[in-house]
Design a protein around this motif. Structure first.
Motif, short mmCIF file in Angstrom:
data_model
loop_
_atom_site.label_atom_id
_atom_site.label_comp_id
_atom_site.label_asym_id
_atom_site.label_seq_id
_atom_site.Cartn_x
_atom_site.Cartn_y
_atom_site.Cartn_z
N MET A 92 0.83 -1.20 0.00
CA MET A 92 0.00 0.00 0.00
C MET A 92 0.87 1.26 0.00
O MET A 92 1.87 1.33 0.73
N LYS A 93 0.50 2.24 -0.80
CA LYS A 93 1.21 3.51 -0.81
C LYS A 93 0.26 4.59 -1.31
O LYS A 93 -0.61 4.33 -2.15
N ALA A 94 0.44 5.81 -0.81
CA ALA A 94 -0.41 6.93 -1.22
C ALA A 94 0.46 8.14 -1.53
O ALA A 94 1.55 8.31 -0.99
N THR A 95 -0.03 8.97 -2.44
CA THR A 95 0.63 10.23 -2.76
C THR A 95 -0.38 11.38 -2.68
O THR A 95 -1.57 11.18 -2.89
N MET A 96 0.13 12.57 -2.38
CA MET A 96 -0.72 13.75 -2.29
C MET A 96 0.04 14.94 -2.86
O MET A 96 1.25 15.04 -2.69
N THR A 97 -0.69 15.81 -3.53
CA THR A 97 -0.13 17.08 -3.98
C THR A 97 -0.94 18.20 -3.36
O THR A 97 -2.17 18.19 -3.42
N LEU A 98 -0.23 19.16 -2.76
CA LEU A 98 -0.88 20.34 -2.19
C LEU A 98 -0.27 21.59 -2.81
O LEU A 98 0.95 21.71 -2.90
N ASP A 99 -1.15 22.48 -3.24
CA ASP A 99 -0.70 23.76 -3.81
C ASP A 99 -1.49 24.86 -3.14
O ASP A 99 -2.71 24.76 -2.99
N GLN A 100 -0.81 25.92 -2.74
CA GLN A 100 -1.51 26.98 -2.01
C GLN A 100 -2.52 27.72 -2.87
O GLN A 100 -3.33 28.49 -2.35
N HIS A 101 -2.52 27.48 -4.18
CA HIS A 101 -3.50 28.11 -5.06
C HIS A 101 -4.76 27.24 -5.24
O HIS A 101 -5.74 27.70 -5.79
N PHE A 102 -4.71 25.99 -4.77
CA PHE A 102 -5.88 25.09 -4.88
C PHE A 102 -6.78 25.31 -3.68
O PHE A 102 -6.81 24.52 -2.75
N LYS A 103 -7.51 26.42 -3.69
CA LYS A 103 -8.29 26.84 -2.53
C LYS A 103 -9.74 26.38 -2.63
O LYS A 103 -10.35 26.49 -3.69
N ILE A 104 -10.27 25.89 -1.52
CA ILE A 104 -11.71 25.60 -1.43
C ILE A 104 -12.42 26.85 -0.92
O ILE A 104 -13.29 27.39 -1.59
N ALA A 105 -12.04 27.32 0.25
CA ALA A 105 -12.65 28.53 0.83
C ALA A 105 -11.97 28.84 2.15
O ALA A 105 -11.29 27.99 2.75
N GLU A 106 -12.18 30.05 2.62
CA GLU A 106 -11.78 30.42 3.98
C GLU A 106 -12.59 29.59 4.97
O GLU A 106 -13.82 29.44 4.83
N VAL A 107 -11.93 29.03 5.96
CA VAL A 107 -12.62 28.25 6.98
C VAL A 107 -13.29 29.21 7.95
O VAL A 107 -12.64 30.08 8.54
N ASP A 108 -14.61 29.08 8.09
CA ASP A 108 -15.32 29.84 9.12
C ASP A 108 -15.05 29.15 10.45
O ASP A 108 -15.36 27.96 10.62
N LYS A 109 -14.47 29.87 11.40
CA LYS A 109 -14.09 29.24 12.67
C LYS A 109 -15.27 28.59 13.38
O LYS A 109 -15.08 27.68 14.21
N ARG A 110 -16.48 29.00 13.03
CA ARG A 110 -17.66 28.46 13.72
C ARG A 110 -17.93 26.99 13.39
O ARG A 110 -18.78 26.37 14.03
N ILE A 111 -17.19 26.41 12.41
CA ILE A 111 -17.37 24.96 12.18
C ILE A 111 -16.83 24.16 13.37
O ILE A 111 -17.12 22.96 13.49
N TYR A 112 -16.06 24.81 14.25
CA TYR A 112 -15.54 24.14 15.44
C TYR A 112 -16.40 24.43 16.66
O TYR A 112 -15.93 24.33 17.80
N GLY A 113 -17.67 24.77 16.43
CA GLY A 113 -18.57 25.04 17.52
C GLY A 113 -19.01 23.79 18.25
O GLY A 113 -18.72 22.65 17.84
#
Length: 501
Positions: free
Chosen positions: A4-25
Motif C-alpha cells: 500500500m502507498k499513497a501520494t498527495m499534492t498540495l498547492d496553495q493556489h488550490f483553494k476551497i474557501a476560507e474556513v469559518d471558525k464556527r465549524i468548530y462550535g
C-alpha cells in the motif's frame, strides 16, 4: 502482494474557501449532566463564584470552541425562556418533556452568556417553535439584544445586565421534522412559522443570522423535501439550513463504521444542491449556507438510557464512553467539514460536556478528556485559515454499505497570515501502515514543525478518569526535504502534520 502507498499534492493556489471558525462550535443542552454537574456545580471545590466548574472551563478553552449552541436541542421545543431569568429563588421547576426529567432552571440565558464569555465563545441561541412561536421569540431577542427603554430590555437590566448580550446567531427551533419533537410540524407548517418568526426577530435586530431547521438525519422519510419546502417558504428571511447526524457501530464492523463520513459527505452535497435549486427557483442572488449544528458518535449509552427513572434531576443521560475508533470517525467527519468549507460555515459537536461529549466529569470529582477530544482540539486549534483541496492518490476498499472508500481521508488548511500549513489525515486501514509522499513544492521556505499522531493498537481502547489510554504522541520519522514530505501513517491513526515558514 503490492504494498500500500499513497501520494498527495498540495498547492496553495488550490483553494476551497476560507474556513469559518464556527465549524468548530459545540452544543450545551439542558440534558443529563451537560449543565448540572457538567459546566455548573456550585458545591464543587473547583467552582467559581457563579458555580461554574473551572476545570471544565479550562478544558473548553483548550478546545478553543468559538461558538456554543444553547439551550437545545429537543429540550427547547417546550421551553419557556422566562423560567430561566430573574432571581433564582423565584424560578419554577418544570417537567422537561423531551428527556422526561425535572428542570430546576438554576441556569438560564444570563448565566449561560456569562459562562460563554468565560470560555471565550459566542452563543448560538435557539428559540422554541414547538409549543411557542413569534411572540416568545421576539420578546427573547428584545431581552437579549435591545439596549434599554422597553419592557424586556429593562427587565434584563433589572436582572443585573445593563448591557445587551448581542447574540447574533439564532436557531429557529430544533428538528421540527421529527415526530419525537414536542410541537412537530410539517415542512409547510414549519416553513411558514420560521419565516414569520425570523421576520419579527430581524425587525428587532437586523444584524442577526438565522438558521432554519433541515432534516434530523439522512434516513428521514421527508429528506430532502423538508429542506426544499422550508426554504421555499423562508428563503428571503433565513441565512442557513441545519443538518443533524449521529453515527454508531452497532454491528461491530470497524471498516464499515470508519466509512460513514461518506454518508455525511453525501448529506452535505444533497442539502447544498437543494439550497441551490431553491435559489434558482427564486431567481435569487442570495446563497444559503449550511449549519451542521448537531453531529457526533452516539450509540454506546442507548441501553443504559432506557433504565433512567423519569422525572429525576440531571441524571446521567447519553453518557457515551468513546473508544479509539470513535475518535478516528470524528476526525474523518471534521475533515469532511473542511472539504466543504465553501458551504459548511457552522457546525456544533453535540455535545460538549458529559452528554455524548469530549469532556467527562464526576460530580464532586475530577474531569478527563475522552478519545474524541483530540481530533476536535487539533482541528479547532490548527485548522484556521484557507481550506485547500488535496490531490490524493490512495488505494480504496469496499465495505458493507460503501464502495470505493479511500483508505486515507485528508484535508489541509493554510494560514497565510501566520505562514502555517496543517495537514489532517486519517488512515482507515485496519492492519497496514500507509506510506505517504506529499508534494509541497508550492510552499517554498516552509519547514516541518511536527507530526502529531493519535494511535492505539486496540481500536476499542477508552480513556477513563484513572487512565488516559489514548493520547497524542509525536512521529519523529517524518521527513521534509526539497519540497517532498514523506510520512509513515500507522494503521488506524489520526495524523496532524504541521509546517511553518
Amino acid at each position: 502482494m503490492v504494498k500500500m502507498k499513497a501520494t498527495m499534492t498540495l498547492d496553495q493556489h488550490f483553494k476551497i474557501a476560507e474556513v469559518d471558525k464556527r465549524i468548530y462550535g459545540s452544543f450545551i443542552e439542558h440534558l443529563g449532566r451537560a449543565v448540572y454537574g457538567g459546566i455548573y456545580e456550585p458545591d464543587h471545590p473547583n467552582s467559581d463564584e457563579q458555580g461554574f466548574r473551572q476545570d471544565v472551563i479550562d478544558l473548553v478553552k483548550e478546545l478553543n470552541v468559538p461558538i456554543v449552541r444553547y439551550p437545545g436541542g429537543n429540550m427547547v421545543s417546550a421551553y419557556n425562556w422566562e423560567d430561566g431569568v430573574g432571581p433564582k429563588e423565584d424560578r419554577p421547576r418544570r417537567l422537561e418533556l423531551a428527556w422526561r426529567t425535572i428542570e430546576t432552571n438554576e441556569v438560564g440565558t444570563n448565566e449561560f452568556v456569562d459562562w460563554a464569555k468565560k470560555v471565550n465563545a459566542d452563543v448560538m441561541m435557539a428559540v422554541n417553535l414547538g409549543t411557542r412561536g413569534i411572540d416568545a421569540a421576539r420578546n427573547l431577542i428584545e431581552y437579549t439584544n435591545h439596549p434599554s427603554g422597553t419592557y424586556y430590555s429593562d427587565l434584563r437590566r433589572k436582572h443585573g445586565y445593563e448591557q445587551p448580550h448581542n447574540i447574533k446567531t439564532w436557531c429557529l427551533g430544533n428538528e421540527m421534522d421529527g415526530p419525537w419533537q414536542v410541537g412537530h410540524k410539517t415542512a409547510y407548517e414549519y416553513g411558514r412559522l420560521a419565516n414569520e418568526t425570523g421576520k419579527a426577530m430581524k425587525l428587532v435586530d437586523p444584524d442577526i443570522e438565522l438558521v432554519a431547521c433541515g432534516s434530523s438525519n439522512t434516513n428521514m422519510p421527508t429528506f430532502p423535501e423538508y429542506e426544499a419546502t422550508t426554504l421555499d417558504l423562508s428563503y428571503d428571511t433565513v441565512d442557513y439550513i441545519s443538518l443533524h447526524q449521529y453515527y454508531g457501530n452497532r454491528s461491530n464492523d470497524t471498516a464499515n463504521y470508519l466509512a460513514k463520513n461518506l454518508d455525511m459527505d453525501h448529506f452535505i452535497k444533497t442539502v447544498t444542491a437543494t439550497c441551490d435549486y431553491i435559489k434558482a427557483k427564486h431567481r435569487s442572488k442570495k446563497t444559503i449556507n449550511l449549519s451542521f449544528d448537531e453531529w457526533n458518535v452516539w450509540y454506546h449509552s442507548n441501553e443504559q438510557d432506557q433504565q433512567i427513572e423519569p422525572w429525576s434531576i440531571a441524571p446521567p443521560q447519553l453518557e457515551d464512553h468513546y473508544n479509539f475508533e470513535d475518535a478516528l470517525l470524528v476526525g474523518s467527519m471534521l475533515i469532511t467539514f473542511l472539504q466543504h468549507a465553501d458551504r459548511v460555515k457552522m457546525a456544533a459537536m453535540a455535545q460538549l460536556v458529559n452528554v455524548i461529549a469530549p469532556i467527562m466529569t464526576e460530580n464532586g470529582g475530577g474531569s478527563f478528556k475522552q478519545t474524541i477530544f483530540y481530533p476536535y482540539m487539533h482541528t479547532s486549534v490548527f485548522g484556521r485559515g484557507v481550506s485547500l483541496k488535496p490531490i490524493l492518490n490512495v488505494p480504496k476498499y469496499d465495505s458493507k454499505d460503501f464502495t470505493d472508500v479511500p483508505y486515507l481521508d485528508a484535508a489541509a488548511v493554510h494560514n497565510e497570515e501566520e505562514e502555517a500549513l496543517t495537514i489532517f489525515i486519517v488512515n482507515k486501514h485496519l492492519t497496514d501502515a500507509m506510506p505517504l509522499d506529499i508534494d509541497l513544492r508550492s510552499f517554498e521556505g516552509y519547514k516541518l514543525v511536527e507530526h502529531i499522531e493519535l494511535y492505539h493498537d486496540d481500536v476499542k481502547a477508552v480513556n477513563t478518569m484513572a487512565h488516559e489510554a489514548v493520547k497524542p504522541s509525536l512521529n519523529n520519522a517524518t521527513t521534509f526535504e526539497l519540497g517532498q514530505l514523506s510520512a509513515q501513517l500507522k494503521k488506524t491513526s489520526w495524523n496532524v502534520i504541521r509546517l511553518r515558514k
